[in-house]
Design an enzyme around this catalytic site. Structure first.
Site, PDB file in Angstrom:
ATOM      1  N   SER A  49      39.458 -21.183   8.479  1.00 16.46           N
ATOM      2  CA  SER A  49      38.358 -20.003   7.434  1.00 16.46           C
ATOM      3  C   SER A  49      38.936 -19.119   8.406  1.00 16.46           C
ATOM      4  O   SER A  49      39.363 -18.527   9.403  1.00 16.46           O
ATOM      5  CB  SER A  49      36.348 -20.597   8.505  1.00 16.46           C
ATOM      6  OG  SER A  49      35.554 -20.360   7.304  1.00 16.46           O
ATOM      7  N   GLU A  50      38.552 -18.098   6.958  1.00 13.94           N
ATOM      8  CA  GLU A  50      38.999 -16.792   7.555  1.00 13.94           C
ATOM      9  C   GLU A  50      38.659 -15.619   8.648  1.00 13.94           C
ATOM     10  O   GLU A  50      39.079 -15.328   8.709  1.00 13.94           O
ATOM     11  CB  GLU A  50      39.377 -16.202   6.203  1.00 13.94           C
ATOM     12  CG  GLU A  50      37.688 -15.508   5.612  1.00 13.94           C
ATOM     13  CD  GLU A  50      37.844 -15.102   4.564  1.00 13.94           C
ATOM     14  OE1 GLU A  50      37.423 -13.577   4.481  1.00 13.94           O
ATOM     15  OE2 GLU A  50      37.858 -15.236   3.558  1.00 13.94           O
ATOM     16  N   ASN A  51      37.640 -16.574   8.762  1.00 15.23           N
ATOM     17  CA  ASN A  51      36.377 -15.490   9.744  1.00 15.23           C
ATOM     18  C   ASN A  51      36.906 -16.343  11.441  1.00 15.23           C
ATOM     19  O   ASN A  51      36.450 -15.554  12.352  1.00 15.23           O
ATOM     20  CB  ASN A  51      34.943 -16.111   9.900  1.00 15.23           C
ATOM     21  CG  ASN A  51      34.825 -17.418  10.173  1.00 15.23           C
ATOM     22  OD1 ASN A  51      35.179 -17.853   9.171  1.00 15.23           O
ATOM     23  ND2 ASN A  51      33.306 -17.437  10.839  1.00 15.23           N
ATOM     24  N   HIS A  88      40.227 -12.274  13.770  1.00  6.91           N
ATOM     25  CA  HIS A  88      39.914 -12.206  11.901  1.00  6.91           C
ATOM     26  C   HIS A  88      40.975 -12.015  12.298  1.00  6.91           C
ATOM     27  O   HIS A  88      42.349 -12.478  11.517  1.00  6.91           O
ATOM     28  CB  HIS A  88      39.480 -11.289  11.982  1.00  6.91           C
ATOM     29  CG  HIS A  88      38.470 -11.837  10.800  1.00  6.91           C
ATOM     30  ND1 HIS A  88      37.746 -10.261  10.676  1.00  6.91           N
ATOM     31  CD2 HIS A  88      39.348 -12.166   9.559  1.00  6.91           C
ATOM     32  CE1 HIS A  88      37.173 -10.761   8.695  1.00  6.91           C
ATOM     33  NE2 HIS A  88      37.463 -11.999   8.820  1.00  6.91           N
ATOM     34  N   SER A  91      43.788 -14.817  12.265  1.00 10.88           N
ATOM     35  CA  SER A  91      43.171 -15.939  10.724  1.00 10.88           C
ATOM     36  C   SER A  91      44.043 -14.756   9.038  1.00 10.88           C
ATOM     37  O   SER A  91      44.529 -15.674   8.407  1.00 10.88           O
ATOM     38  CB  SER A  91      41.626 -15.421  10.471  1.00 10.88           C
ATOM     39  OG  SER A  91      41.892 -16.598   9.885  1.00 10.88           O
TER      40      SER A  91
END
Length: 218
Positions: A49-51, A88, A91
């Site tokens: 997940s990008e977060n 973040h 990521s």
């Protein structure tokens, strides 16, 4: 002939069948996040997940939600053994660096050549919010799209050319709709599955680009 459209859960379940063992997969906001609930236990799939999450699992049971464990869509998730969370920026480095095998994204439009529009309708009052969609569209090794085949007004979402602002060009590999599964190839949009009772002619009539029938049906 009569046919039944797939539900959002059924689309998610269908996509889960095509995710191979050992894959690193980003699930986009919306329908794609439902896929986490349908991955079989005999597969090791590393969801990103990008977060800043890697190796998360399906939603928790009611009452067991952890407010610090959420995906990019602000939905509660669980963490699998060996899972991790990180900055973040790290990521996005994973996304941009080609480390994801598959990104599953939603779409406003997909063009016949694989161009994707999923962040802005072009409406003057819309709020631009591209998020990580562009990074995923060009950074993942494969891009799967989940979407309704048409808009609520009946307009095709699979089109000859985009009329909405592009997210990525020639980036889509496969499209999963509530009516069919389509591979985007150099030879055109190949329909490899469609719901029972739906004729190819009916499907073509609801599509804004030319389709190729590869369903192996008589």
């Amino acid at each position: 002939m009569s046919y039944q459209k797939l539900s959002r859960n059924q689309i998610a379940e269908r996509v889960a069948q095509d995710i191979p063992d050992g894959a690193y997969v980003n699930l986009g906001i919306g329908l794609p996040t439902k896929i986490a609930s349908y991955l079989p236990s005999d597969k090791d799939v590393f969801l990103h997940s990008e977060n800043g999450l890697l190796a998360f699992g399906p939603p928790p049971a009611a009452g067991e939600e952890d407010p610090e464990l959420i995906n990019a869509g602000k939905e509660y998730v669980t963490m699998l053994q060996g899972g991790s969370f990180f900055h973040h920026g790290d990521s996005f480095a994973m996304m941009r660096g080609g480390h994801l095998d598959i990104a599953v994204l939603g779409a406003f439009q997909v063009a016949a050549n694989g161009d994707l529009a999923n962040w802005h309708t072009g409406a003057p009052d819309a709020i631009p919010a591209v998020g990580g969609a562009m990074d995923l569209a060009v950074g993942a090794k494969k891009v799967f799209i989940t979407t309704d085949h048409t808009t609520k007004q009946g307009e095709p979402k699979i089109v000859a050319e985009l009329t909405y602002p592009a997210t990525g060009l020639k980036c889509v590999d496969r499209i999963y709709t509530d009516l069919c599964v389509i591979d985007v190839t150099a030879e055109g949009l190949k329909v490899i599955e469609k719901v029972d009772g739906l004729s190819f002619a009916e499907l073509q009539a609801m599509t804004g680009a030319t389709l190729v029938d590869s369903t192996q049906q008589n």
